[in-house]
Design a protein around this motif. Structure first.
Motif, mmCIF file in Angstrom:
data_model
loop_
_atom_site.group_PDB
_atom_site.id
_atom_site.type_symbol
_atom_site.label_atom_id
_atom_site.label_comp_id
_atom_site.label_asym_id
_atom_site.label_seq_id
_atom_site.Cartn_x
_atom_site.Cartn_y
_atom_site.Cartn_z
ATOM 1 N N ASP A 181 0.785 -1.560 -0.046
ATOM 2 C CA ASP A 181 -0.044 -0.012 -0.252
ATOM 3 C C ASP A 181 0.890 1.045 0.073
ATOM 4 O OD1 ASP A 181 -2.337 -1.667 0.292
ATOM 5 O OD2 ASP A 181 -2.369 -1.631 2.032
ATOM 6 N N ARG A 182 1.907 1.169 0.804
ATOM 7 C CA ARG A 182 2.525 2.411 0.415
ATOM 8 C C ARG A 182 3.576 2.608 0.065
ATOM 9 N NH1 ARG A 182 1.140 5.726 4.545
ATOM 10 N NH2 ARG A 182 0.754 4.456 6.945
ATOM 11 N N VAL A 183 4.819 1.249 -0.699
ATOM 12 C CA VAL A 183 5.445 1.964 -1.901
ATOM 13 C C VAL A 183 5.321 1.624 -3.206
ATOM 14 C CG1 VAL A 183 7.666 1.132 -2.546
ATOM 15 C CG2 VAL A 183 6.962 0.809 0.324
ATOM 16 N N GLN A 184 4.274 -0.058 -3.261
ATOM 17 C CA GLN A 184 4.124 -0.092 -4.731
ATOM 18 C C GLN A 184 3.460 1.205 -5.568
ATOM 19 O OE1 GLN A 184 1.475 -3.691 -5.053
ATOM 20 N NE2 GLN A 184 1.063 -3.255 -7.702
ATOM 21 N N PRO A 185 2.491 2.140 -5.141
ATOM 22 C CA PRO A 185 2.162 3.047 -5.842
ATOM 23 C C PRO A 185 3.279 4.318 -6.455
ATOM 24 C CG PRO A 185 0.375 2.715 -4.055
ATOM 25 C CD PRO A 185 1.256 1.927 -3.731
ATOM 26 N N LEU A 186 4.203 4.204 -5.526
ATOM 27 C CA LEU A 186 5.704 4.925 -6.443
ATOM 28 C C LEU A 186 6.298 3.816 -7.742
ATOM 29 C CD1 LEU A 186 6.056 6.295 -2.549
ATOM 30 C CD2 LEU A 186 4.644 7.449 -4.180
ATOM 31 N N ILE A 187 5.772 2.737 -6.909
ATOM 32 C CA ILE A 187 7.204 1.847 -7.994
ATOM 33 C C ILE A 187 6.622 2.414 -8.894
ATOM 34 C CG2 ILE A 187 7.903 -0.742 -8.891
ATOM 35 C CD1 ILE A 187 8.216 -0.701 -5.613
ATOM 36 N N GLU A 188 4.926 2.687 -9.220
ATOM 37 C CA GLU A 188 4.425 1.676 -10.292
ATOM 38 C C GLU A 188 4.683 3.494 -11.225
ATOM 39 O OE1 GLU A 188 0.380 0.873 -8.664
ATOM 40 O OE2 GLU A 188 0.822 -1.079 -9.089
ATOM 41 N N SER A 189 4.305 4.124 -10.654
ATOM 42 C CA SER A 189 4.487 5.845 -11.504
ATOM 43 C C SER A 189 6.096 6.501 -11.403
ATOM 44 C CB SER A 189 4.201 6.916 -9.936
ATOM 45 O OG SER A 189 4.873 7.180 -8.508
ATOM 46 N N GLY A 190 7.108 5.506 -10.569
ATOM 47 C CA GLY A 190 8.972 5.531 -11.087
ATOM 48 C C GLY A 190 9.498 6.763 -10.001
ATOM 49 N N VAL A 241 9.800 5.481 -7.277
ATOM 50 C CA VAL A 241 10.972 4.312 -6.594
ATOM 51 C C VAL A 241 11.196 3.281 -7.396
ATOM 52 C CG1 VAL A 241 10.494 3.303 -4.860
ATOM 53 C CG2 VAL A 241 10.325 4.453 -4.066
ATOM 54 N N ALA A 242 12.105 2.961 -7.529
ATOM 55 C CA ALA A 242 12.795 2.072 -8.363
ATOM 56 C C ALA A 242 12.234 0.536 -8.382
ATOM 57 C CB ALA A 242 14.576 1.403 -8.479
ATOM 58 N N PRO A 243 12.323 0.041 -9.147
ATOM 59 C CA PRO A 243 11.657 -1.501 -9.307
ATOM 60 C C PRO A 243 12.541 -2.418 -8.543
ATOM 61 C CG PRO A 243 12.336 -1.346 -11.262
ATOM 62 C CD PRO A 243 12.397 0.153 -10.655
ATOM 63 N N PHE A 244 12.088 -2.224 -7.166
ATOM 64 C CA PHE A 244 12.985 -3.408 -6.338
ATOM 65 C C PHE A 244 12.155 -4.186 -6.240
ATOM 66 C CE2 PHE A 244 14.238 1.186 -4.676
ATOM 67 C CZ PHE A 244 16.090 0.949 -4.401
ATOM 68 N N ILE A 245 12.777 -5.420 -5.905
ATOM 69 C CA ILE A 245 12.530 -6.965 -5.560
ATOM 70 C C ILE A 245 12.577 -6.767 -4.208
ATOM 71 C CG2 ILE A 245 12.491 -9.313 -5.190
ATOM 72 C CD1 ILE A 245 13.560 -9.672 -8.209
ATOM 73 N N VAL A 246 11.298 -7.127 -3.130
ATOM 74 C CA VAL A 246 11.658 -7.207 -1.533
ATOM 75 C C VAL A 246 12.072 -8.314 -0.795
ATOM 76 C CG1 VAL A 246 10.652 -6.456 0.391
ATOM 77 C CG2 VAL A 246 10.707 -5.101 -2.013
ATOM 78 N N TYR A 264 9.088 7.530 2.222
ATOM 79 C CA TYR A 264 10.949 8.361 2.312
ATOM 80 C C TYR A 264 11.707 7.009 2.521
ATOM 81 C CZ TYR A 264 14.693 11.764 3.677
ATOM 82 O OH TYR A 264 15.418 11.963 4.017
ATOM 83 N N ALA A 265 11.433 5.860 3.134
ATOM 84 C CA ALA A 265 12.543 4.681 2.773
ATOM 85 C C ALA A 265 13.115 4.858 0.838
ATOM 86 C CB ALA A 265 12.630 3.880 3.580
ATOM 87 N N PHE A 266 11.854 4.336 0.712
ATOM 88 C CA PHE A 266 12.550 3.803 -0.126
ATOM 89 C C PHE A 266 13.133 4.579 -1.884
ATOM 90 C CE2 PHE A 266 10.809 -0.296 1.489
ATOM 91 C CZ PHE A 266 11.396 -0.953 0.669
ATOM 92 N N GLU A 267 11.985 6.192 -1.733
ATOM 93 C CA GLU A 267 12.607 6.982 -2.596
ATOM 94 C C GLU A 267 14.197 6.887 -2.389
ATOM 95 O OE1 GLU A 267 9.953 9.994 -1.787
ATOM 96 O OE2 GLU A 267 8.715 9.828 -3.147
ATOM 97 N N TRP A 268 14.258 7.014 -0.546
ATOM 98 C CA TRP A 268 16.322 7.313 -0.576
ATOM 99 C C TRP A 268 16.740 6.242 -1.360
ATOM 100 C CZ3 TRP A 268 19.558 4.945 2.320
ATOM 101 C CH2 TRP A 268 20.659 5.329 2.647
ATOM 102 N N LEU A 269 16.555 5.190 -0.646
ATOM 103 C CA LEU A 269 16.997 4.134 -1.688
ATOM 104 C C LEU A 269 17.194 3.794 -3.338
ATOM 105 C CD1 LEU A 269 15.352 1.146 0.215
ATOM 106 C CD2 LEU A 269 17.849 2.057 0.572
ATOM 107 N N THR A 270 16.053 4.636 -3.957
ATOM 108 C CA THR A 270 15.982 4.991 -5.156
ATOM 109 C C THR A 270 17.137 5.629 -5.251
ATOM 110 O OG1 THR A 270 13.980 4.503 -4.966
ATOM 111 C CG2 THR A 270 15.264 6.097 -7.374
ATOM 112 N N GLN A 271 17.616 6.951 -4.709
ATOM 113 C CA GLN A 271 18.259 7.996 -4.756
ATOM 114 C C GLN A 271 19.893 7.587 -4.088
ATOM 115 O OE1 GLN A 271 17.600 10.812 -5.766
ATOM 116 N NE2 GLN A 271 15.637 10.723 -6.728
#
Length: 369
Positions: free
Chosen positions: A176-185, A187-192, A356-363
């Motif tokens: 719920d928190r991160v998948q929408p950000l991955i779909e929008s680009g 956040v990077a398409p991480f495998i978790v 925030y954490a996954f956007e930071w990881l993407t950067q």
């Protein structure tokens, strides 16, 4: 009957209702000698108290994912087959890339409470001697033909202690928190990847302890190798990050700084540096182990500053203070970022930090994803 889930919880609620009705219906109807009447009424009172405590425990356990099974709760689960001394590298002197290929069968997880897209397997660690479940979440892009030849970045996620490998999906609501950000680009398409971290009735400290458990090698060698052998993933540290909350945050920071050849970034949500902060931790009982697994000591004593980016979040001494101590001694190429939070040491706070954490990881990993 499973400890978690709705069935057992409903049974506990029914027992509470029965416990309330018993004295209402039978208190004045109890017959016999005074001693027998007193014993019967005492039983009703104790039964009511016990069922009330039970329903509260089950509610808290289901909400926070503390114990995944009866075996975890009672300390009877045995996930450690052997705990050989694997030396300082945790591989027994072998190169990870030269280890035999691990081919696993995965099943789709059909549990609505965990969200969608989850796969599960049971891994027997050839190096660590640990066996346990591993959950893998694949981003939407993984099945896209446009990404057919692409290798994906990975975030290995750790729960606190006690804790379940399901927690990032059930209680932190990762999808719920991160998948929408991955779909929008964004956040990077991480495998978790979420492996079992509860390997007994004591906190392992995410360390190798010969004769007891090789938790470090389970997480940083066996799990990583299995993922790389079964998915489009590279073992290169530039493509791997590790994240955790509470005790898992300590583990994420510790493992990343100890193994910059395996991880390039780490996220510590309300973590600590000294293993003794977790009561009962196996690494805190021995002074030598305690020092060797103290995150601040690891960073200060490193011969070469590790090429690792670390994000530490928390409030005051709970996460933020330990992160500040790391930031003060960090030297390039080690980088420590801090983010203050409010709300305490609780799951909702960590869940809100995920975007925030996954956007930071993407950067941090953008040049390499």
């Amino acid at each position: 009957m499973n400890l978690t889930g709705n069935t057992f919880f409903v049974i506990t609620v029914v027992l509470v209702v029965i416990a309330v009705l018993l004295p209402l219906l039978l208190w004045s109807r109890v017959r016999g000698p005074a001693l027998a009447r007193g014993a019967s009424r005492l039983f009703m009172v104790l039964f009511a108290q016990a069922t009330a405590v039970l329903v509260v425990f089950v509610s808290v356990n289901n909400a926070n994912g503390l114990y995944d099974s009866w075996g975890d709760l009672l300390g009877t689960s045995d996930h450690v087959e052997s705990a050989l001394d694997l030396g300082p590298t945790g591989t027994g002197g072998k190169q990870i890339s030269s280890l035999p290929r691990v081919v696993q069968e995965f099943e789709k997880v059909r549990d609505p409470s965990l969200g969608g897209g989850l796969l599960k397997t049971r891994l027997k660690g050839a190096v660590s001697g640990v066996q346990g479940e591993v959950y893998v979440w694949l981003p939407p892009q993984y099945g896209d033909p446009a990404y057919a030849n692409k290798k994906f970045p990975v975030v290995e996620v750790l729960s606190g202690f006690p804790g379940s490998s399901k927690n990032w999906f059930r209680t932190l609501h990762f999808q719920d928190r991160v998948q929408p950000l991955i779909e929008s680009g964004r956040v990077a398409p991480f495998i978790v990847v979420s492996p079992r971290t509860m390997l007994g009735d004591k906190d392992t400290g995410y360390a190798n302890i010969p004769g007891k458990v090789n938790a470090d090698s389970w997480l940083t060698v066996d799990v990583r190798k299995m993922v790389a052998d079964n998915f489009r993933v590279s073992l290169s540290p530039e493509n791997w990050a590790i994240a955790g909350y509470s005790a898992g945050a300590h583990g994420a920071a510790k493992l990343a700084l100890q193994h910059p050849d395996r991880y390039s970034a780490a996220v510590s949500l309300s973590g600590y540096n000294d293993p003794a902060a977790e009561k009962g931790s196996l690494t805190a009982k021995d002074p030598k182990l305690r020092l060797e697994n103290d995150v601040l000591h690891i960073l200060k004593s490193a011969k070469t500053p590790p090429r690792v980016s670390l994000l530490a979040t928390g409030e005051g001494p709970d996460g933020y203070g330990p992160g500040l101590a790391l930031q003060r001694v960090a030297k390039p190429p080690t980088v420590v970022h801090l983010k203050a939070t409010k709300g305490g040491h609780v799951t909702p706070v960590w869940s809100r930090q995920l975007p925030y954490a996954f956007e930071w990881l993407t950067q941090q990993m953008r040049p390499r994803v």
